[in-house]
Design a protein around this motif. Structure first.
Motif: not given
Length: 139
Positions: A14-21
């Protein structure tokens, strides 16, 4: 052949979830992103987070689970270890191991990113970290 690494690419779900991290947890800024990948300029190389299906297709293999490896992020002070781990967990990471003083010295703990890639957050008094973030073995 030159002794260097140019790019490390992690397969993610999940790009958005990874980006947030990576953005909120580590405080890193993407230098490029699209619907499949985000690149972060590191100190001397690029870190890419790429949708695992696209990465697998690019390699010509089936998607894989993270392997038996850990990426490391060294911090300049012992007290920075817990603070960094707390930020990463708050930003979607999962605590794998609370910080301890290992037999070889220093202070370190582990956090998994949202796709289970392990990150060791460490302080090692024998390793120098330059202003640019380059880590040198030995002081």
């Amino acid at each position: 052949m030159q002794q260097q690494i140019s790019v490390i690419t992690l397969g993610i779900r999940d790009l958005a979830r990874s980006r947030r991290f990576y953005v909120e947890g580590f405080g890193w800024k993407p230098v490029f992103e699209n619907d499949e990948i985000v690149f972060y300029q590191m100190n001397g190389f690029m870190l890419g987070t790429w949708l695992e299906s696209a990465l697998a297709a690019d390699m010509g293999r089936k998607p894989m689970q993270p392997g038996a490896f850990a990426l490391g992020h060294n911090v300049p002070q012992r007290s920075d270890v817990q603070a960094a781990i707390d930020r990463l967990v708050t930003s979607g990471g999962r605590l794998l191991k609370a910080p301890v003083e290992p037999p070889h010295g220093g202070f370190s703990g582990y956090v998994a990113d949202p796709d289970e890639h392990a990150w060791e957050i460490a302080w090692n008094p024998a390793w120098a970290i330059s202003e640019a973030g380059f880590v040198s073995f030995g002081v």
